[in-house]
Every structure is written in C-alpha cells, then in structure tokens.
Design a protein around this motif. Structure first.
Motif, PDB file in Angstrom:
ATOM      1  N   ALA B 129       0.958  -1.318  -0.139  1.00 55.94           N
ATOM      2  CA  ALA B 129       0.212  -0.017  -0.081  1.00 55.94           C
ATOM      3  C   ALA B 129       0.950   1.193   0.026  1.00 55.94           C
ATOM      4  CB  ALA B 129      -0.959  -0.206   1.251  1.00 55.94           C
ATOM      5  N   ALA B 130       0.397   2.367  -0.517  1.00 54.40           N
ATOM      6  CA  ALA B 130       0.905   3.571  -0.656  1.00 54.40           C
ATOM      7  C   ALA B 130       0.011   4.902  -0.097  1.00 54.40           C
ATOM      8  CB  ALA B 130       1.493   3.658  -1.826  1.00 54.40           C
ATOM      9  N   LEU B 131       0.693   5.915   0.242  1.00 58.57           N
ATOM     10  CA  LEU B 131      -0.059   6.989   0.691  1.00 58.57           C
ATOM     11  C   LEU B 131       0.186   7.920  -0.670  1.00 58.57           C
ATOM     12  CD1 LEU B 131       0.621   7.750   4.197  1.00 58.57           C
ATOM     13  CD2 LEU B 131      -1.648   7.316   3.165  1.00 58.57           C
ATOM     14  N   VAL B 132      -0.766   8.516  -1.166  1.00 57.16           N
ATOM     15  CA  VAL B 132      -0.584   9.393  -2.392  1.00 57.16           C
ATOM     16  C   VAL B 132      -0.924  10.859  -1.771  1.00 57.16           C
ATOM     17  CG1 VAL B 132      -0.834  10.293  -4.747  1.00 57.16           C
ATOM     18  CG2 VAL B 132      -0.859   7.689  -4.036  1.00 57.16           C
ATOM     19  N   ASN B 133      -0.179  11.669  -1.397  1.00 58.46           N
ATOM     20  CA  ASN B 133      -0.594  12.710  -0.059  1.00 58.46           C
ATOM     21  C   ASN B 133      -1.369  12.054   0.691  1.00 58.46           C
ATOM     22  OD1 ASN B 133       0.972  14.405  -1.753  1.00 58.46           O
ATOM     23  ND2 ASN B 133      -0.871  15.503  -2.600  1.00 58.46           N
ATOM     24  N   ASP B 134      -2.698  12.341   0.925  1.00 55.65           N
ATOM     25  CA  ASP B 134      -3.408  11.885   2.181  1.00 55.65           C
ATOM     26  C   ASP B 134      -4.239  10.563   1.607  1.00 55.65           C
ATOM     27  OD1 ASP B 134      -2.574  13.770   3.736  1.00 55.65           O
ATOM     28  OD2 ASP B 134      -4.328  14.899   3.866  1.00 55.65           O
ATOM     29  N   VAL B 135      -4.108  10.264   0.447  1.00 53.15           N
ATOM     30  CA  VAL B 135      -5.066   9.274  -0.158  1.00 53.15           C
ATOM     31  C   VAL B 135      -4.244   7.944   0.065  1.00 53.15           C
ATOM     32  CG1 VAL B 135      -6.065   8.514  -2.239  1.00 53.15           C
ATOM     33  CG2 VAL B 135      -6.450  10.832  -1.627  1.00 53.15           C
ATOM     34  N   VAL B 136      -5.071   6.966   0.474  1.00 53.99           N
ATOM     35  CA  VAL B 136      -4.532   5.453   0.514  1.00 53.99           C
ATOM     36  C   VAL B 136      -4.861   4.763  -0.721  1.00 53.99           C
ATOM     37  CG1 VAL B 136      -4.270   3.534   1.982  1.00 53.99           C
ATOM     38  CG2 VAL B 136      -4.951   5.787   3.034  1.00 53.99           C
ATOM     39  N   VAL B 137      -3.877   3.994  -1.168  1.00 51.32           N
ATOM     40  CA  VAL B 137      -3.979   3.320  -2.416  1.00 51.32           C
ATOM     41  C   VAL B 137      -3.492   1.732  -1.781  1.00 51.32           C
ATOM     42  CG1 VAL B 137      -4.170   4.882  -4.230  1.00 51.32           C
ATOM     43  CG2 VAL B 137      -1.810   4.076  -3.392  1.00 51.32           C
ATOM     44  N   THR B 138      -4.276   0.834  -2.215  1.00 53.99           N
ATOM     45  CA  THR B 138      -3.903  -0.225  -1.340  1.00 53.99           C
ATOM     46  C   THR B 138      -3.686  -1.635  -2.694  1.00 53.99           C
ATOM     47  OG1 THR B 138      -6.314  -0.843  -1.176  1.00 53.99           O
ATOM     48  CG2 THR B 138      -5.115   0.057   0.703  1.00 53.99           C
ATOM     49  N   GLU B 139      -3.316  -2.759  -1.918  1.00 51.00           N
ATOM     50  CA  GLU B 139      -3.235  -3.889  -2.983  1.00 51.00           C
ATOM     51  C   GLU B 139      -2.739  -3.781  -4.268  1.00 51.00           C
ATOM     52  OE1 GLU B 139      -7.241  -5.378  -2.862  1.00 51.00           O
ATOM     53  OE2 GLU B 139      -6.942  -6.707  -0.906  1.00 51.00           O
ATOM     54  N   LEU B 140      -1.250  -3.014  -4.164  1.00 50.67           N
ATOM     55  CA  LEU B 140      -0.918  -2.604  -5.488  1.00 50.67           C
ATOM     56  C   LEU B 140      -0.077  -3.586  -6.212  1.00 50.67           C
ATOM     57  CD1 LEU B 140       0.952   0.947  -3.802  1.00 50.67           C
ATOM     58  CD2 LEU B 140      -1.122   0.616  -5.605  1.00 50.67           C
ATOM     59  N   SER B 141      -0.268  -3.202  -7.431  1.00 49.10           N
ATOM     60  CA  SER B 141       0.693  -4.247  -8.187  1.00 49.10           C
ATOM     61  C   SER B 141       1.536  -3.379  -9.203  1.00 49.10           C
ATOM     62  CB  SER B 141      -0.142  -5.159  -9.286  1.00 49.10           C
ATOM     63  OG  SER B 141      -1.162  -4.346 -10.140  1.00 49.10           O
ATOM     64  N   THR B 142       2.495  -3.852 -10.011  1.00 54.00           N
ATOM     65  CA  THR B 142       3.256  -3.266 -10.720  1.00 54.00           C
ATOM     66  C   THR B 142       2.492  -2.437 -11.856  1.00 54.00           C
ATOM     67  OG1 THR B 142       3.543  -5.219 -12.191  1.00 54.00           O
ATOM     68  CG2 THR B 142       5.370  -4.448 -10.523  1.00 54.00           C
ATOM     69  N   ASP B 143       1.259  -3.113 -12.255  1.00 52.28           N
ATOM     70  CA  ASP B 143       0.475  -2.549 -13.042  1.00 52.28           C
ATOM     71  C   ASP B 143      -0.231  -1.496 -12.491  1.00 52.28           C
ATOM     72  OD1 ASP B 143       1.000  -4.390 -14.966  1.00 52.28           O
ATOM     73  OD2 ASP B 143      -0.763  -5.422 -14.912  1.00 52.28           O
ATOM     74  N   SER B 144      -0.682  -1.548 -11.259  1.00 48.56           N
ATOM     75  CA  SER B 144      -1.710  -0.447 -10.751  1.00 48.56           C
ATOM     76  C   SER B 144      -0.651   0.903 -10.525  1.00 48.56           C
ATOM     77  CB  SER B 144      -2.397  -0.735  -9.683  1.00 48.56           C
ATOM     78  OG  SER B 144      -1.527  -1.409  -8.556  1.00 48.56           O
ATOM     79  N   ALA B 145       0.519   0.323 -10.173  1.00 52.18           N
ATOM     80  CA  ALA B 145       1.393   1.493  -9.837  1.00 52.18           C
ATOM     81  C   ALA B 145       1.594   2.361 -11.069  1.00 52.18           C
ATOM     82  CB  ALA B 145       2.769   0.922  -9.508  1.00 52.18           C
ATOM     83  N   ARG B 146       2.082   1.879 -12.228  1.00 53.01           N
ATOM     84  CA  ARG B 146       2.116   2.441 -13.336  1.00 53.01           C
ATOM     85  C   ARG B 146       0.664   3.225 -13.829  1.00 53.01           C
ATOM     86  NH1 ARG B 146       4.681  -2.255 -15.159  1.00 53.01           N
ATOM     87  NH2 ARG B 146       6.989  -1.866 -15.206  1.00 53.01           N
ATOM     88  N   ARG B 147      -0.219   2.443 -13.539  1.00 55.63           N
ATOM     89  CA  ARG B 147      -1.470   3.266 -13.853  1.00 55.63           C
ATOM     90  C   ARG B 147      -1.636   4.716 -12.903  1.00 55.63           C
ATOM     91  NH1 ARG B 147      -4.707  -1.074 -13.624  1.00 55.63           N
ATOM     92  NH2 ARG B 147      -5.553  -0.748 -11.628  1.00 55.63           N
ATOM     93  N   ILE B 148      -1.285   4.613 -11.786  1.00 50.58           N
ATOM     94  CA  ILE B 148      -1.522   5.783 -10.907  1.00 50.58           C
ATOM     95  C   ILE B 148      -0.640   6.718 -11.310  1.00 50.58           C
ATOM     96  CG2 ILE B 148      -0.749   6.429  -8.549  1.00 50.58           C
ATOM     97  CD1 ILE B 148      -1.770   3.716  -7.562  1.00 50.58           C
ATOM     98  N   VAL B 149       0.409   6.656 -11.703  1.00 44.90           N
ATOM     99  CA  VAL B 149       1.589   7.636 -12.170  1.00 44.90           C
ATOM    100  C   VAL B 149       0.791   8.122 -13.551  1.00 44.90           C
ATOM    101  CG1 VAL B 149       3.725   8.163 -13.139  1.00 44.90           C
ATOM    102  CG2 VAL B 149       3.468   6.416 -11.206  1.00 44.90           C
ATOM    103  N   ARG B 150       0.391   7.321 -14.338  1.00 42.05           N
ATOM    104  CA  ARG B 150      -0.192   7.915 -15.701  1.00 42.05           C
ATOM    105  C   ARG B 150      -1.469   8.757 -15.350  1.00 42.05           C
ATOM    106  NH1 ARG B 150       1.439   2.897 -18.145  1.00 42.05           N
ATOM    107  NH2 ARG B 150      -0.465   1.873 -17.678  1.00 42.05           N
TER     108      ARG B 150
END
Ligand SMILES: Cc1cc2nc3c(=O)[nH]c(=O)nc-3n(C[C@H](O)[C@H](O)[C@H](O)COP(=O)(O)O)c2cc1C
Ligand code: SF4
Ligand code: SF4
Lengths: 181, 605
Positions: B129-150
C-alpha cells in the motif's frame, strides 16, 4: 623459562601512545625483567623474530601498509591490544572519513595553503603506501583482544594491563584509569 | 510568491491563535499549502509566534511528513515495512521508479511528483500500500503503480485515484477510501451494535469515583501494548494536583503490523469519543485530544464530523446530557509521521508543538502530562472498552478472557495467512488457534507485538495471547515456510535505526551496531562470538535507553537469538586466522588506486 615477548607498533598514530609506554618511568626496568621486546620501534627490531605473547598496537589503519603490519601482528601475537583511541576507534586521523579520498589527496598535495608543487602531481612512488578509502579502527581489520581507552592511555593503565596479562590475572582496571570526563 | 508566503503564514498563525503550542498544526498547514516549510517560512513562523527559528526548524526536521526542501505537488509514499515487502513492495517501487523516471527519494524534474519509502502505514492486511498525499492506495501491483502515475500525470488529483470504495464507513463520503476493514472475527465487546449515549448516561448517573471503581473492577488493562491498569491510571490522574486535566487518545498506531485502531476509528468512533468523555468525567478533565497519526489523515474529516454530531446531541460540549457543570470537548491533533510519537510522553511533546522527543519519566503523564497538567493517555481500543464496560457493567466484561487479562483483544493479523485482517478474540486464546482462524497453519514463525515484540517459533505456538504470556498491542505478522526469519529481524532493526529520536546513545548508536552486525552474519561473515556480541549489546540497549523504543528495539534480535538459535548457528563459522572477514583490502584501496593510478601490490598479491 624464556621470557615472553612483547611487540609494539605505531600505525596511523602520533607516537603519543608509545610515549605513554615509556612514561612508566623506572618501571621499564621491571618490564625488561618480565619480558623481552621483539619487533618494536623501542628497540628498532624491524621483523618478528618469533612468536610473541602480546602485541601493542597504536593507531588505526589509514593505508595498505598499516593493514599488512597489523595482519602480521595478528599472525605473530597471542594477544593483541588496541592502545589508545586511534587504534580503538580511528581517533583524529579518522576525521578525514567524512572527506572523499580524492579531496584528501588534493588538499595534501595540490591545494593546501602551504603546498609548493609546481609539477602539480600527486606523488606516485611505490614506496608510498596507498591510502585506504577511510581510516579503520584496528578491530575492523583483525580480531583485537583488548582495548585500552585514552589519548593516550596513561602509563599506569598500560602498566596495569600488561602486568595483569603477563601474570595471568584478569585485566580489571580501576575506574579511575579508564574514565575520561 | 514571497508576499504570498508571508501573508499565508500570517494567516495560518492567526487561525491557530498565534499559539506556540499549536506549532504542529501551523507547520502542517504551511507544508500542505507550499509543499515544504522553507527557510524563509520558518523565519516568518518564528517571528509570528515569537519563538526561536531553531524551534521551528527542529520541528520540521523531526517529522518525516514535513520537509524544508520542496518535494512534489504530490508525494507518493510507498510503505516498505516487512509485510509490504513480503507482498512485493520492491517490485511496485521499481514500477513507480520506471514510470516516473526517478529513483525513490527523488522528485520528478518538473517538481510534480515525489517518490519515497515510508514505514508501516497501517495497511498490512491490504499490502502493498502507499499514500498519495493523504489518499491511501492499497493492494498495489506493478500494473496499478504504473496506472497511478499515468493518472496523476493527467490530473494531479490523488482523490481521483480512488475508483472503488471500501466496505463500511470507508465508503462514507467524508472518508471516500478504497481501504477495506477486513473484520474477520467479531467478538462480543468491540464489534457489537452501539447504543450511542447510553454509556455516558450511565456514567453521569454515578459519581466520578464510582466510574473509576467500575473501570477498576473490570480490571481493564491498556490495549496499546504496555498493559497498565486503566482504572489505576485514572485514579492517579484524578488525585494529582493541578488546575486542569487532559484526556489524550493515542491513535498514533505506528507499531509495524498494527491496524486495528484504524478499523475502530472507521467503524466505531462514537465508542472511542464516549470513552474519552467518560474518562474526562472520571478524572475531572474538560478537554480531550485525539492524536491521529498523519497516515490516517484520510479519516480526519469523518472524525471531525462525528465530533460535530456529538456536539449537536449534547454528548460533547457544555453540561453534557444535562449534567450541570460537566463540560468536555475533543479536538484532533494530527501527527506527521514519527513512530516514536506513539510513546506517550513523545505524543505529549508533539501535542505541545514540540519535536516528538520522549520526556524523562517520572514525572509520569498522570502527574505532569500535557502542558504540565495531569493527563490520561490511553489507546483507542482502551477507550472503546471503557464505553462497553459502562454500558453493560464491569462484571460482564470480566466474564470474557482470562483471569489476569479480562475482555477481548483486537488482533491485526497480516503476512503469510489466508485471511489477513482484524480479529476480535478473547484473551487467553492460544496462538495456534489464532493461526487456524486466519489460515496460517503452516507458519514457521509469528512476530507477536509488532517490530518491538517477539519472534515466536513453531514450538511455542501453544502459548496464549494475554498480558502474562504473549502480551501484544495486537500485531501478529505471520511468516510462512519460505521466509527467512533473520532477514525479517534485520528489517525491523532498519525500522528502529530510522525511528530512534536520537536522544540516547545506546538507542541511537546501539541499534545501528546491532543492525550492522546482524547484516554481517547474514552476509556469511559472522562468527560464533558475534552472537554473544549481539546478545550483550542488545541487553545494553534495552537497559540503558530512556524510552520504550530503545527498551524494546533489540527484541527482534534478542528473541530470534533465543528462539531461532539454529538459524544463527548455521550462518556463523569460527575462523582461525584472526582476520575480520568483513574487511576487504581490495575494496578499501580501490579509491586510491583510481586517484593515484597504480595497483596495490599488497591487495592483489
Ligand atoms: C515507541 C513506542 C510507540 C508506541 N506506540 C503506541 C501507539 O501507536 N499506540 C498506543 O496506543 N500506544 C503506543 N505506545 C504505548 C504508549 O506509550 C502508552 O503506553 C499507551 O498509549 C497507553 O495507553 P493504554 O494504557 O491504553 O495502552 C507506544 C510506546 C512506545 C514506547
Ligand atoms: S590515541 Fe592519542 S596519543 Fe595515541 S596515537 Fe592516537 S592521538 Fe596519539
Ligand atoms: S530510547 Fe531511543 S527513541 Fe527513546 S528517547 Fe532514547 S533515543 Fe529517543
């Protein structure tokens, strides 16, 4: 029975710790009765003549030569003692550990305010040992059996430690000898 | 810009009453607005509050969510605690790095997005999981990480990353998070239907002394880890001389692997606030503070709203439920990313607008706490228990659990198990039973009590969860058959090295030495004598440290030494040459060889 042998050396130190050894004053006569000095600047014997009971190390390791000597001491001595803060922790020479090696060389040979070096060359004589990336305390290079704190440890500290070891007693120095504040 | 800065700083300071003790709120606000608390900003804050600049600087440099240098408009903080690592945080980190074109610790050249690692953010049950500023994103995968950045590149709005909502109140419009509660087992105390207002009504019907007696009769002990009897703590606080008293709720939940307070705050905040109010009545306090960890900022609006509702219903405020003279209100103090602030005296420092340094005890908070006034500090779950005790009476509470440890305990279970999440179990339950509940029968080890707890081996799975045996604030991290227990211990040591406040040498330096020696052993350069070294130094750090952090930080090593000795023995070997294997002359002369331009004869002999 042959007297046990003691060897000493100064690596990256200032010889202050050796001075402190000499500072035991007339007890040096008693020491001579107890031991025979082997490789040491005190008698200027350059090479080990045989196995030694105790090796006293002053200074840490700042260059490849220090490492070679220290490893030689480890190979020849039953007990190794780091004498003083340089041997124990690196001491003053280790202040350079925060400066990259290249800058150290440049400051010493090119940029220092008192440097006169028109050829602008960092000396590269094989006689000059290469510096290590940083100054290492002795026990990061070889096993050390005892550490005597102080800069330098007082003559009494060194004396008490030596006598205890030579007479097979535990090295239990009184607090006054190892406190520094 | 600088006019803008000056005006904003002045405004922010004014909004906080120019109050020096609210420095945390002030610097947090400046950080949020400008992405950093720059040198000039510190200068202005210092002037406005009439404090020395170094006090502001001390604050900014202490907390990991504050920074002097601008980071990014958006900061991605990827959790890299043990469980997240086990779940693939490294690969996710790599994906973030690739997609952003920067390394962890850097900011994109356009100043928009920064990438960092952070300690446990309380989402181990949905790692990585990660925090993007105050927002929590969970159950990350390499795919979702890339998607988040895009996505971020498109709109720079972290809130829009939440595309699916979690269960329960996570879906509440004020929370709006993808976080899951993962409540796996509901017991008969905490996860029960609430009867809002009833506990307070009952408490106000008896005297404060009787409330304390009820809590004492229940034999409730603190749920935060240390297990101090709650009634006794309240009694001390009530008896301590002082004009004002305070009730502090410890919602810092920084112990790696712990996340049960997150779920209580999401689903049952009313219980917690009621418990605090009852404590206020019992000890004679009019003000309560919830110290909410920075990582849980996403819960703040919802908690503020809940407080507001309680004020409306006269469950907070003046003359509560018509009880003349009983006034109590609660404010939320945000933290800013520092594990040590969970330690009660550090928590108090932080609430006072200071660096989160622990204070020397005694005096204990019960005598001199927040602003020097007698204060109660209790864990979130403890307050929730209090409410239940007042609601149904202490006798019912004692019926559950074991003799020395009445009641239930919320466990946060994560790692190698089929159903990670929150389990409400009666005290006295066997560890093996717990492992069955969460689907981890094949575990080889369980870290009980978070990083500062103990690594328990299979042979000891028959032990029980309670204050007299396996005491825990609730974190259980399960290690499956393919895990390396000693590497886990090393990760925990990394954590303590990072989180030590640095006040005492044994903790600041000792933890580094412990970690390095363990690393040496793991690299295959260890000797049997290193194990004695670890043990001796570990004991020294434990005994000589000022606060609970240093007093427990050696536990990962000490407990693995005790319970996993064969794993250590298999790694160490005795050497006869007297050399230190970790020293490598070739590496040590490499720099000089490069600078001088000659090979070392000795090194290459
Ligand atoms: C380094 C450290 C971190 C702590 N973190 C927390 C925490 O996150 N939450 C908590 O309730 N207690 C934490 N504690 C324990 C608190 O100091 C304190 O004992 C507790 O809040 C008291 O509440 P209780 O009696 O209700 O458990 C921590 C202690 C230490 C030493
Ligand atoms: S410890 Fe002090 S006296 Fe001894 S070598 Fe180092 S600087 Fe000199
Ligand atoms: S033990 Fe560690 S965290 Fe606690 S006061 Fe000392 S240095 Fe700080």
């Amino acid at each position: 029975m042959a007297k046990p042998k003691v060897a000493t050396t100064s690596l990256a130190g200032c010889f202050g710790c050796h001075m402190s050894v000499l500072d035991i004053d007339d007890r040096i006569l008693k020491l001579i009765e107890l031991v025979q000095f082997d490789k040491s600047p005190i008698d200027d014997i350059k090479k080990f003549t045989g196995r030694c009971a105790i090796g006293l190390i002053e200074g840490g390791c700042c260059n490849e030569e220090n490492v070679r000597v220290l490893q030689d001491f480890r190979a020849h001595c039953d007990i190794l003692i780091s004498v003083g803060d340089c041997a124990t922790m690196g001491g003053i020479p280790a202040l350079r550990n925060m400066v990259p090696l290249q800058e150290c060389y440049e400051e010493a040979y090119l940029k220092g305010p008192t440097v006169h070096n028109p050829a602008r060359q960092i000396p590269n004589d094989p006689e000059l040992p290469l510096l290590l990336d940083k100054v290492y305390p002795c026990d990061e290079v070889v096993k050390i059996d005892y550490h005597l704190p102080g800069c330098p440890p007082s003559a009494d500290t060194i004396w008490e430690a030596l006598v205890a070891l030579l007479t097979d007693k535990p090295v239990q120095l009184p607090y006054e000898l190892v406190k520094y504040d | 810009m600088s006019d803008n800065l000056a005006a904003s700083v002045r405004e922010i300071c004014k909004a906080n009453g120019g109050d020096r003790t609210r420095l945390m709120d002030i610097v947090r606000a400046v950080q949020a607005k400008f992405g950093c608390v720059s040198g000039p900003a510190m200068e202005m804050i210092a002037q406005e509050l009439k404090v020395h600049r170094v006090e502001v600087h001390g604050m900014v440099s202490f907390y990991s969510f504050l920074s002097e240098q601008p980071k990014g408009k958006v900061t991605i903080r990827l959790c890299n605690d043990l469980v997240d690592q086990m779940a693939g945080a490294a690969e996710v980190g790599q994906a973030f790095e690739d997609e952003l074109g920067i390394k962890v610790g850097q900011t994109t050249p356009d100043g928009k997005i920064a990438l960092e690692y952070t300690a446990c953010i309380g989402m181990c049950d949905q790692a990585p999981a990660a925090l993007v500023n105050d927002v929590v994103v969970t159950e990350l995968s390499t795919d979702s990480a890339r998607r988040i950045v895009r996505e971020l590149r498109k709109h720079m709005d972290p809130a829009r990353l939440v595309t699916r909502l979690g269960d329960g109140n996570n879906a509440h419009e004020l929370v709006h998070a993808m976080v899951l509660n993962n409540i796996r087992v509901k017991g008969s105390l905490i996860f029960t239907p609430t009867n809002r207002g009833e506990a307070i009504r009952k408490a106000l019907g008896i005297t404060p002394a009787e409330v304390i007696r009820a809590v004492k009769t229940s034999r409730l002990r603190g749920r935060g880890g240390a297990g101090f009897p709650t009634g006794l703590k309240w009694e001390f606080t009530r008896a301590a001389p002082g004009e004002r008293r305070y009730i502090l709720c410890n919602a810092d939940e920084g112990e790696p692997g712990t996340f049960k307070d997150r779920v209580i705050l999401t689903e049952l905040p009313d219980r917690v606030f009621a418990g605090m109010t009852i404590a206020g009545y019992a000890v004679g306090a009019e003000e309560g503070i919830v110290y909410l960890r920075g990582e849980y900022a996403y819960l703040r609006k919802y908690l503020e709203h809940t407080l507001q509702e309680r004020r409306k219903d006269n469950l907070l405020g003046r003359n509560i439920l018509g009880k003349q003279g009983f006034n109590f209100d609660i404010r939320i103090q945000m933290g800013a990313g520092a594990y040590v602030c969970g330690e009660e005296t550090a928590l108090i420092s932080s609430c006072e607008g200071l660096r989160g340094d622990p204070k020397t005890r005694p005096p204990f908070p019960a005598q001199k706490g927040y602003l020097g006034c007698p204060s109660v500090v209790n864990n979130v779950e403890t307050f929730a228990c209090v409410t239940k005790i007042l609601e149904q009476g202490p006798a019912t509470f004692c019926e559950i659990g074991s003799q020395g440890s009445p009641g239930t305990k919320l466990l946060s279970i994560s790692g190698d198990c089929k159903s990670p999440g929150v389990f409400e179990v009666p005290f006295g339950i066997k560890l093996s039973e717990v492992l069955k509940l969460c689907g981890a029968e094949d575990a080889i080890a369980v870290q009980v009590g978070g990083a500062s707890g103990q690594m328990v081996a299979r042979e000891e799975f028959g032990r029980t969860i309670c204050y007299d045996d396996l005491a825990t604030g609730g974190a259980l991290m399960v290690l499956g058959p393919e895990r390396n227990v000693l590497e886990a211990a090393e990760k925990f040591m990394d954590f303590f090295v990072e989180e030590s406040c640095g006040y005492c040498t044994p903790c600041r330096v000792g933890n580094v030495l412990l970690r390095n020696r363990l690393a040496r052993i793991l690299a295959g350069d260890g000797e049997p004598s290193d194990l004695d070294y670890l043990n001796d130094l570990g004991q020294t750090v434990k005994i000589m440290s000022r606060c609970g952090l240093g007093q427990t930080s050696a536990n990962p090593i000490l407990t693995t030494l005790k319970n996993f000795r064969p794993a250590y023995n298999a790694l160490v070997k005795k050497r006869t040459d007297g050399l230190q294997p970790a020293f490598d002359l070739r590496t040590a002369v490499a720099d000089a060889e490069r600078v001088i331009g000659r090979k070392s004869e000795h090194a290459h002999a």
